[in-house]
Design a protein around this motif. Structure first.
Motif, PDB file in Angstrom:
ATOM      1  N   GLY A   8      -8.445  -8.756  -1.144  1.00 53.91           N
ATOM      2  CA  GLY A   8      -8.754  -7.418  -1.624  1.00 53.91           C
ATOM      3  C   GLY A   8     -10.086  -6.948  -1.047  1.00 53.91           C
ATOM      4  O   GLY A   8     -10.228  -5.799  -0.615  1.00 53.91           O
ATOM      5  N   ARG A  48       0.838  -1.203   0.000  1.00 49.98           N
ATOM      6  CA  ARG A  48       0.000   0.000   0.000  1.00 49.98           C
ATOM      7  C   ARG A  48       0.870   1.250   0.000  1.00 49.98           C
ATOM      8  O   ARG A  48       0.541   2.260  -0.624  1.00 49.98           O
ATOM      9  N   SER A  90     -10.476  -3.898   1.825  1.00 46.20           N
ATOM     10  CA  SER A  90     -11.268  -2.763   1.339  1.00 46.20           C
ATOM     11  C   SER A  90     -12.515  -2.556   2.188  1.00 46.20           C
ATOM     12  O   SER A  90     -12.798  -1.428   2.622  1.00 46.20           O
ATOM     13  N   GLU A 135     -11.449  -1.348   5.787  1.00 49.77           N
ATOM     14  CA  GLU A 135     -10.972   0.036   5.842  1.00 49.77           C
ATOM     15  C   GLU A 135     -12.107   1.023   5.603  1.00 49.77           C
ATOM     16  O   GLU A 135     -12.241   2.028   6.305  1.00 49.77           O
ATOM     17  N   ILE A 136     -12.943   0.731   4.615  1.00 53.27           N
ATOM     18  CA  ILE A 136     -14.043   1.641   4.292  1.00 53.27           C
ATOM     19  C   ILE A 136     -15.054   1.702   5.425  1.00 53.27           C
ATOM     20  O   ILE A 136     -15.493   2.786   5.829  1.00 53.27           O
ATOM     21  N   MET A 148      -6.299  -0.248  -1.961  1.00 56.95           N
ATOM     22  CA  MET A 148      -6.719  -1.246  -0.970  1.00 56.95           C
ATOM     23  C   MET A 148      -6.925  -2.607  -1.620  1.00 56.95           C
ATOM     24  O   MET A 148      -6.485  -3.639  -1.089  1.00 56.95           O
ATOM     25  N   LEU A 149      -7.604  -2.612  -2.752  1.00 58.29           N
ATOM     26  CA  LEU A 149      -7.908  -3.869  -3.441  1.00 58.29           C
ATOM     27  C   LEU A 149      -6.633  -4.575  -3.893  1.00 58.29           C
ATOM     28  O   LEU A 149      -6.465  -5.779  -3.671  1.00 58.29           O
ATOM     29  N   LEU A 208      -9.518   3.280  -3.203  1.00 54.82           N
ATOM     30  CA  LEU A 208     -10.055   1.917  -3.166  1.00 54.82           C
ATOM     31  C   LEU A 208      -9.194   0.979  -3.988  1.00 54.82           C
ATOM     32  O   LEU A 208      -8.945  -0.169  -3.588  1.00 54.82           O
ATOM     33  N   ARG A 209      -8.720   1.434  -5.118  1.00 52.84           N
ATOM     34  CA  ARG A 209      -7.875   0.609  -5.980  1.00 52.84           C
ATOM     35  C   ARG A 209      -6.622   0.145  -5.233  1.00 52.84           C
ATOM     36  O   ARG A 209      -6.200  -1.013  -5.355  1.00 52.84           O
TER      37      ARG A 209
END
Length: 301
Positions: free
Chosen positions: A283, A194, A287, A290-291, A212-213, A209-210
């Motif tokens: 992923g 990351r 994601s 975290e979100i 995180m994934l 987001l990308r």
């Protein structure tokens, strides 16, 4: 938003909720591929596509989700504990780092190892039940008059009745050996990737987001490649039924007999499926976690 709010002592409730979102997303997104992986590891032949087609043809699409109840039911508690324990241990193993800065990579790796060991106590019974259900062939059970389990509770009662609490923890040793180093690789890879993908995000937590994934997916792939031979042995040990004679008498015996029968390639059987699943699942886990966590903390401000 404060730096890594999941580390705050007052975040326990939010940890459980966010961990539940992450874990649930991971289980649902990757469970069909996990069922194929388990059958590949346990069987002596066949490809991932062939096994997938056979399951759908003979048992129906729902068979791909057989046994999902056990991991899904425990996922909120398990994931909350994993992230909370990791948060504590990653700091404890390297206290020289300021609380305002992200944990060092040394702390991240050692914290992951400790987290994997603790998680094994929760995960072993869950995976034992899941594997027993995933390998259950309804037609074979009926034709051979074997006991057919309708769900995780039925499996748990059967194992406990015949083997007691010790039976529920069949495979604990191999699970610890698999999960401790694998979680060290897992969390270190995630933090490293990351930061590489989005420099500075470990401190300000502003990655997309990308990021995180991709970081979560690559972390999952790295940890699975690292521990995969141990996972094959764990599947074989936990797949043994209490209703039939034991084929393996421990980790070393399982390794020896498996290699003698199928060669060293057996230790990597199903790796492709596991890697594909790992990227999707992890992923989704990172994601969603975290979100959800950020939404919870933003809403509380």
């Amino acid at each position: 938003m404060d730096f890594w709010p999941e580390f705050l002592a007052s975040s326990w409730g939010k940890e459980f909720v966010a961990g539940g979102f992450g874990g649930t997303a991971g289980v649902i997104s990757g469970y069909p591929l996990d069922t194929v992986r388990i059958r590949l590891q346990h069987s002596g032949s066949g490809s991932a596509v062939g096994i997938l087609r056979k399951i759908i043809r003979d048992e129906g699409p729902a068979a791909l989700y057989r046994g999902m109840g056990a991991p899904l039911a425990s996922v909120t508690f398990q994931n909350a504990m994993v992230f909370q324990i990791y948060a504590i241990l990653s700091r404890a193993f390297d206290s020289s780092v300021s609380a305002k800065d992200p944990p060092s990579y040394k702390g991240v790796a050692l914290g992951g190892v400790g987290t994997g060991a603790v998680q094994s106590l929760i995960l072993t019974p869950v995976e034992l039940i899941k594997i027993q259900l995933q390998l259950q062939d309804r037609k074979h059970a009926q034709s051979h008059q074997q006991q057919h389990h309708r769900g995780p509770i039925s499996v748990a009662k059967s194992i406990y009745k015949r083997e007691g609490l010790k039976g529920m923890y069949r495979g604990l040793g191999i699970t610890v050996l698999r999960d401790s180093p694998a979680h060290g690789v897992y969390f270190w890879s995630y933090e490293y990737m990351r930061e590489k993908l989005h420099p500075g995000c470990r401190k300000n937590s502003d990655e997309r987001l990308r990021t995180m994934l991709i970081a979560g997916g690559l972390a999952g792939v790295a940890s699975w490649v690292f521990c995969y031979p141990l996972d094959v042995l764990k599947t074989r040990l936990q797949a043994q039924s209490q209703l039939s004679p034991r084929k393996y008498n421990g980790i070393v015996d399982c390794l020896r007999k498996s290699v003698q029968a199928d060669g060293y390639g057996v230790l990597w059987r199903g790796l492709g499926t596991a890697v594909a699943r790992a990227f999707v699942v992890n992923g989704a886990i990172f994601s969603a976690y975290e979100i959800a966590l950020r939404c919870l903390f933003n809403n509380s401000n």
